[in-house]
Each structure stands twice: as structure tokens, then as C-alpha cells.
Design an enzyme around this catalytic site. Structure first.
Site, PDB file in Angstrom:
ATOM      1  N   HIS A  96      70.123   8.457 -49.778  1.00  0.00           N
ATOM      2  CA  HIS A  96      71.271   7.717 -49.268  1.00  0.00           C
ATOM      3  C   HIS A  96      71.776   8.287 -47.949  1.00  0.00           C
ATOM      4  CE1 HIS A  96      72.021   6.219 -53.564  1.00  0.00           C
ATOM      5  NE2 HIS A  96      71.388   5.317 -52.860  1.00  0.00           N
ATOM      6  N   ARG A 100      57.982  -5.473 -50.679  1.00  0.00           N
ATOM      7  CA  ARG A 100      56.818  -4.871 -51.354  1.00  0.00           C
ATOM      8  C   ARG A 100      57.280  -4.287 -52.686  1.00  0.00           C
ATOM      9  NH1 ARG A 100      55.383  -3.491 -45.721  1.00  0.00           N
ATOM     10  NH2 ARG A 100      53.184  -3.982 -45.396  1.00  0.00           N
ATOM     11  N   ARG A 150      57.148 -10.054 -53.158  1.00  0.00           N
ATOM     12  CA  ARG A 150      55.729 -10.053 -53.488  1.00  0.00           C
ATOM     13  C   ARG A 150      55.539  -9.329 -54.817  1.00  0.00           C
ATOM     14  NH1 ARG A 150      51.679  -7.017 -49.549  1.00  0.00           N
ATOM     15  NH2 ARG A 150      52.537  -5.143 -50.471  1.00  0.00           N
ATOM     16  N   GLU A 188      45.120 -12.836 -47.046  1.00  0.00           N
ATOM     17  CA  GLU A 188      44.719 -11.526 -46.521  1.00  0.00           C
ATOM     18  C   GLU A 188      43.282 -11.169 -46.893  1.00  0.00           C
ATOM     19  OE1 GLU A 188      47.305  -8.473 -48.120  1.00  0.00           O
ATOM     20  OE2 GLU A 188      47.340  -9.368 -50.101  1.00  0.00           O
ATOM     21  N   ASN A 240      47.201  -6.846 -42.119  1.00  0.00           N
ATOM     22  CA  ASN A 240      46.722  -5.469 -42.352  1.00  0.00           C
ATOM     23  C   ASN A 240      45.452  -5.495 -43.195  1.00  0.00           C
ATOM     24  OD1 ASN A 240      49.233  -5.076 -41.242  1.00  0.00           O
ATOM     25  ND2 ASN A 240      50.202  -4.373 -43.123  1.00  0.00           N
ATOM     26  N   ASP A 241      45.498  -6.244 -44.286  1.00  0.00           N
ATOM     27  CA  ASP A 241      44.313  -6.346 -45.131  1.00  0.00           C
ATOM     28  C   ASP A 241      43.318  -7.345 -44.574  1.00  0.00           C
ATOM     29  OD1 ASP A 241      44.439  -4.497 -47.246  1.00  0.00           O
ATOM     30  OD2 ASP A 241      46.110  -5.609 -48.115  1.00  0.00           O
ATOM     31  N   ARG A 243      41.097   0.303 -43.720  1.00  0.00           N
ATOM     32  CA  ARG A 243      42.267   0.434 -42.843  1.00  0.00           C
ATOM     33  C   ARG A 243      42.811   1.864 -42.797  1.00  0.00           C
ATOM     34  NH1 ARG A 243      46.706  -3.256 -46.210  1.00  0.00           N
ATOM     35  NH2 ARG A 243      48.387  -1.875 -45.565  1.00  0.00           N
ATOM     36  N   CYS A 267      53.381 -11.429 -42.375  1.00  0.00           N
ATOM     37  CA  CYS A 267      54.123 -10.211 -42.701  1.00  0.00           C
ATOM     38  C   CYS A 267      53.303  -8.962 -42.441  1.00  0.00           C
ATOM     39  CB  CYS A 267      54.619 -10.250 -44.142  1.00  0.00           C
ATOM     40  SG  CYS A 267      53.288 -10.428 -45.333  1.00  0.00           S
TER      41      CYS A 267
HETATM   42  C1  PEP Z   1      49.084  -6.903 -45.248  1.00  0.00           C
HETATM   43  O1  PEP Z   1      48.057  -6.635 -45.863  1.00  0.00           O
HETATM   44  O2  PEP Z   1      49.097  -7.328 -44.084  1.00  0.00           O
HETATM   45  C2  PEP Z   1      50.394  -6.725 -45.887  1.00  0.00           C
HETATM   46  C3  PEP Z   1      51.494  -7.143 -45.334  1.00  0.00           C
HETATM   47  O3  PEP Z   1      50.450  -6.071 -47.070  1.00  0.00           O
HETATM   48  P1  PEP Z   1      50.219  -4.509 -47.285  1.00  0.00           P
HETATM   49  O4  PEP Z   1      50.266  -3.855 -45.935  1.00  0.00           O
HETATM   50  O5  PEP Z   1      51.304  -4.081 -48.196  1.00  0.00           O
HETATM   51  O6  PEP Z   1      48.873  -4.452 -47.901  1.00  0.00           O
HETATM   52 MG    MG Z   2      48.007  -6.425 -48.004  1.00  0.00          MG
END
Ligand code: PEP
Ligand code: MG
Length: 565
Positions: free
Chosen positions: A186, A291, A327, A426, A449-450, A460, A497
Site C-alpha cells: 500500500h 490479468r 480475463r 493471441e 505479446n503471445d 518471449r 491489450c
Molecule cells: C498478450 O499475450 O499480449 C497479453 C496481453 O497477455 P499476457 O501478456 O498476459 O500473456
Molecule cells: Mg497472452
């Protein structure tokens, strides 16, 4: 010059003198009492006064009502209750004055739990210590005010509570450096809300008191007695930082529109409830990715339906009607939790993770869905599913949702019936079937990202092949375009996202493709708004036309760089 490395909990640069903050110690006199009832009354009245003081303090200090204020206050009150019983029992059994009873109870508890490293326990102990110090102050007439002196200072200390931070004069507080504490604590959240740089995990030393220092919250570095060159470089960095922040502040309250007037949503990504303060402070239009697995990662056992319900409900309420996309559990691969008892896998990123776990361990999935459908009564919640590769998965999810609703109905538990459902796009499979998926759900969110990892077949998290991991690769770029078109065809929203949403180089491309929602970290919200406002649709289309002709990621990058604004 001495240089120390820690963790930066909040970015920014501070240059000034160190004030080493020692927690106040009270010398308490012990005496025997004859009238236990009167002493208990004295104690209870002091307790009420302390609670009122805290309430007052939190209301005055918290910028965002109902978020940090409520959380901290509740914790303090909660801690106060069990502590109160312990103190009263000392007064009754040992017949000592109440101030002394508070002190001995406090010391006893601190001694018992001192060795425990669990952050949640440490935080509770901090709360307990703070309440007892205030009580002692009330009972012994000592005020726990924290005097920072006349000049702004960098406060260095072992650990700090949010209330201690609030007790400090904000005009005099330039930065905070602590030994203990996590960036989820906090106190760290408060530092973010107060917009001051914060460093954690620095091996602090009271000898530093009065020495000149620089705090670099970006790199997590503390310089003590900086040399001339460092001073010059860091002063420039601070000025640049101030310029940027002032520019971005001017964007608060403004609409997210392109230069040619298209409305675009800028949402935020969060990991837990405590991130909501920064989301609101930075003026996000909603939450594009919560998340939820962080709830599981923080726990030592499966979070119960009630625990999850409380968090989802609170987030929805704090966002006050703005969209909150939660999610479902995305555990596995690089996010491992012991209590799930997952087997070790050769290729965990391609293995048993996310929706695959949920569809095979239905009891875990159903607990989360029940909590989500119940919490949806209290705000604008949508549910999103990760790692989708087939329409069949969506059908299975829908069947489980139908079961969950039926069960809730039979149990007479209220829930929202028509919650919007979306999928993360993704995986390359979901890209290829995005037209079919778009007929099944209410929205898409592109997880770059994925998507980059799976499209390029590049882990990654593996630095050896990091040079191959590029969202600028035409394969990824064309996938993104395809996803957004598929969504538009079926008239559903396409958001993004993944981290690429916050990449200023990609903004014109995403505008041209028709992306309707950018979901980024809280600190990138205003910067993204600024980027979006720089482009007309026609100009963005021109960039996209050139990019779509590229064969290599180097060419794509070169063009995006050339047009960067
Ligand atoms: C992604 O894969 O782009 C994503 C937003 O989820 P995470 O990074 O939690 O896998
Ligand atoms: Mg992901």
C-alpha cells in the site's frame, strides 16, 4: 559517490538531502490500576478517537475516494479489532494502565511475527504498529506527527506505512527509499498516487542522514554524494521528466480522438485491485485487461469464490460504470503456481496453460465464473478468455457458463445474465479462424505479446532469440490487420491489450486498421492519448499502405520510424 541498486516502484527523479526517518519510540510508564472498568473505558474512548483521526486523515488525503481510502481504513479497523481484544485482556488480567498494555501487546506481537517474511503479514504488522503508536500517543498525550523540517527531503527508512506517508508534508517529500516493502504494498501505491519516486529493497543506513542524494525511480538507483558529472546528467533527466509530465497532464479530461475526429477508447491493463487508483488518476476510459491470474499468483491456495467476488466487485464499483474486461485465469507457461500441481513440461508455452487448464479442471473455472457473474451485478464487467485456438473451445466455455448460471439460479444467488464475452486473439490459429470466432463472441482483444511469440515461434522470455521477437514482422502486422477486419465484418469491437498497443510507432497503423480500443499500462494512458491525437485517418492510411507492401520487419520498422511523430 556511492551507488545502490534497488527496485523502482514509481518512476521519476529526485535530487536533495536525505532525512533518515526513525520510527518514534515511546517511553511508557507502567502503573497498577484499581478500577479496571474505568481503565477499559479510557482505552475504548482513545480507540474511538484514533479511528476518527484515521478516517479523517484518509478522507482528506485520498485523491480517489473509495479506492485506497476504503482499503486502508478497512485494514486498519480490522487490525484494530483483534488487537483491541488482546489489549483489553492485558488490562484485565495484569491490572496495568492502558498505554502500557498497548505497548506490551504491540511488542509481544512484533516479536512473535518478526521473522515472517510474508509481505501480507508484514503489512498487517505495520498497520498494527501504527494503530498502537497512535493509541499510545492518545493515552500518553504524545502526538505521532512526522516533522520533515523546512526543506524538501528524500525520506529513507526501514519500512513505511501508507498513513506515515500521509502524515508527512507532501510539499517536503521528494522521494521515498525503503529497505522493506514490495511494489504491491500500500505504501508503494500511495507513492504512485502521490506521484513521487519510490525505491524499494535498498539496504538503508541511518548514517546517510543529511547527505546529498539522487533517486532515479526509472532505473531503481540511489546515488549518495553524487559526483559532478552524475549530478549534471541527472538534473537534465529530471528536467526532461518534468517537461514530459506537464505536457501529458494537459491531456487529462480530454477526449481520445484522432486528428480527424474518430473516437478511440484508451483503456488500462491491471494486475490487481490496487492498480485501479492509478488507472483513474490517469483518466483511462476503462480496463481492457484485468490479468486475474495475479489473484492466484499472490495466494498460497486457490482463491475462493468469495475472495474473487470481493475483488471483482470492488474493481467494478471503483470503475463506476466504466468497462472492466476481466480475463479468466491464464496460468501456466511462465506463470507457475505450486498449489496447482502442474507437471513439468518440455514446452510449457505450448502446453497445459490458460483456457486448457480451465476446460479440463472445471471446478477451478466454475468458481471463477460464479464470482465473475455475481460481481457483474455491481458494474460494467465483461469476461475474456485467453489462448483460444478453436470455435469448439468457445462452445465448451458457453456450455460451462450455462451450467454456472443454472446453478446460481437454483441456489437463489443473484447474478447478471447478459455479460459480454470476448476472446483474446493471441494464437495463429485464432487469427486464421477470426471470422468464425467473431460470430461467436462480443469482442476481440489482440494479445500481441503471445501472438508475436507464437507467430514467430520465438519464446518471449528467451533473450538468446529476442532479436527475432518482433511485432514489426509482416507476419504479425498482417495478422493484426486480419483480426481487426474480421471483427469489423461481424460488427464487434476489436481492442488490443498486448504491449504493442502502447508502442507509439504502431499508432498510425492501428488507427488505419480500425482498432477501436487501446489497452495499456496506467503510466502509458496519457502518452497513448497524445499519440492518437496526432493522426488523421488519411495520414494513418498512407503509412499503412507503405507498411503493407513490406517483406521484412526491418523495412516495416524503417517506415514506421520515418513517420514517427
Ligand atoms: C498478450 O499475450 O499480449 C497479453 C496481453 O497477455 P499476457 O501478456 O498476459 O500473456
Ligand atoms: Mg497472452
Amino acid at each position: 559517490m556511492d551507488v545502490y541498486k534497488g527496485t523502482g516502484a514509481f518512476s521519476g527523479i529526485a535530487i536533495g538531502k536525505i532525512l533518515y526517518y526513525h520510527k518514534s519510540e515511546y517511553q511508557m510508564r507502567q502503573y497498577e490500576i484499581t478500577d479496571v472498568k474505568t481503565e477499559l473505558n479510557i482505552f475504548r474512548q482513545a480507540r474511538t478517537r484514533v479511528m476518527e483521526q484515521l478516517e479523517d486523515l484518509y478522507e482528506k488525503n485520498c485523491i480517489i475516494q473509495g479506492t485506497q481510502a476504503e482499503i486502508f481504513l478497512r485494514q486498519n479497523l480490522l487490525e484494530g479489532k483483534s488487537f483491541q481484544r488482546a489489549i483489553e485482556s492485558v488490562i484485565q488480567s495484569e491490572k496495568v494502565n492502558s498505554a502500557y498494555a498497548v505497548m506490551t501487546t504491540r511488542d509481544e506481537m512484533l516479536k512473535t511475527f518478526r521473522t515472517l517474511e510474508e509481505p501480507a503479514i508484514k503489512e498487517r504488522l505495520d498497520n498494527m504498529r501504527e494503530i498502537s503508536d497512535r493509541l499510545i500517543g492518545e493515552l500518553g498525550g504524545i502526538s505521532p506527527r512526522i516533522d520533515l523540517g523546512d526543506e524538501p527531503v528524500i525520506v529513507v527508512t526501514e519500512s513505511i506505512t501508507p498513513t506515515e506517508l500521509m502524515e508527512m508534508d507532501k510539499d517536503k517529500l521528494m522521494a521515498i527509499v525503503t529497505h522493506h516493502g514490495s511494489d504491491m504494498s500500500h505504501a508503494a501505491i500511495m507513492a504512485k498516487t502521490m506521484n513521487i519516486p519510490a525505491l524499494l529493497e535498498i539496504d538503508t543506513d541511518s548514517e546517510w542522514d543529511g547527505r546529498q542524494a539522487i533517486v532515479d525511480g526509472y532505473t531503481g538507483t540511489l546515488y549518495i554524494d553524487p559526483d559532478e558529472e552524475t549530478m549534471k546528467v541527472m538534473t537534465e533527466k529530471r528536467e526532461e521528466d518534468r517537461r514530459q509530465k506537464t505536457l501529458l497532464e494537459e491531456l487529462k479530461g480530454k477526449e481520445n480522438v484522432t486528428l480527424s475526429g474518430q473516437k478511440i477508447n484508451v483503456y488500462a491493463n491491471i494486475g490487481n485491485l490496487s492498480d485501479v487508483g492509478a488507472v483513474l488518476k490517469n483518466d483511462a476510459g476503462g480496463i481492457g485487461l484485468f490479468r486475474s491470474e495475479f489473484l492466484y499468483l499472490e495466494n498460497s491456495d486457490f482463491p475462493t469464490e468469495e475472495q474473487q467476488f470481493a475483488v471483482y466487485k470492488q474493481v467494478a464499483e471503483n470503475m463506476a460504470g466504466k468497462k472492466v474486461i476481466i480475463r479468466t485465469l491464464d496460468i501456466g507457461a511462465d506463470k507457475q503456481v505450486d498449489y496447482f500441481g502442474l507437471d513439468k513440461e518440455e514446452n510449457p508455452a505450448l502446453g497445459y496453460r490458460a483456457i486448457r487448464i480451465c476446460l479440463t479442471r472445471k471446478e477451478i473455472f466454475k468458481t471463477q465464473l460464479r464470482a465473475l457473474y455475481r460481481a457483474a451485478m455491481f458494474g460494467n464487467i465483461s469476461i475474456m478468455f485467453p489462448m483460444i485456438i478453436s470455435v469448439a473451445e468457445v462452445h465448451e466455455i458457453k456450455a460451462i457458463i450455462a451450467e454456472v448460471k443454472e446453478e446460481l439460479k437454483n441456489e437463489g444467488i443473484p447474478f447478471k445474465d447478459d455479460v459480454e464475452l470476448g476472446v483474446m486473439i493471441e494464437t495463429p490459429a485464432s487469427v486464421m479462424i477470426s471470422r468464425e470466432l467473431a460470430k461467436e463472441v462480443d469482442f476481440f482483444s489482440v494479445g500481441t505479446n503471445d501472438l508475436t511469440q507464437y507467430t514467430m515461434a520465438v519464446d518471449r522470455g528467451n533473450s538468446k532469440v529476442a532479436y527475432l521477437y518482433s511485432v514489426y514482422n509482416p507476419a504479425v502486422i498482417r495478422s493484426i490487420k486480419r483480426i481487426i477486419s474480421a471483427a469489423a465484418n461481424e460488427n464487434i469491437i476489436a481492442g488490443m491489450c498486448g504491449e504493442a498497443a502502447a508502442d507509439p510507432l504502431l499508432t498510425p497503423l492501428l488507427i488505419s486498421f480500425g482498432l477501436k480500443e487501446f489497452s495499456v499500462n496506467a503510466s502509458s494512458i496519457l502518452r497513448t492519448r497524445a499519440q492518437i491525437a496526432k493522426w488523421t485517418k488519411a495520414e494513418a492510411d498512407k503509412v499503412a499502405d507503405e507498411v503493407m507492401k513490406c517483406a521484412t520487419q526491418e523495412e516495416v520498422y524503417e517506415i514506421l520510424k520515418r513517420y514517427q511523430r
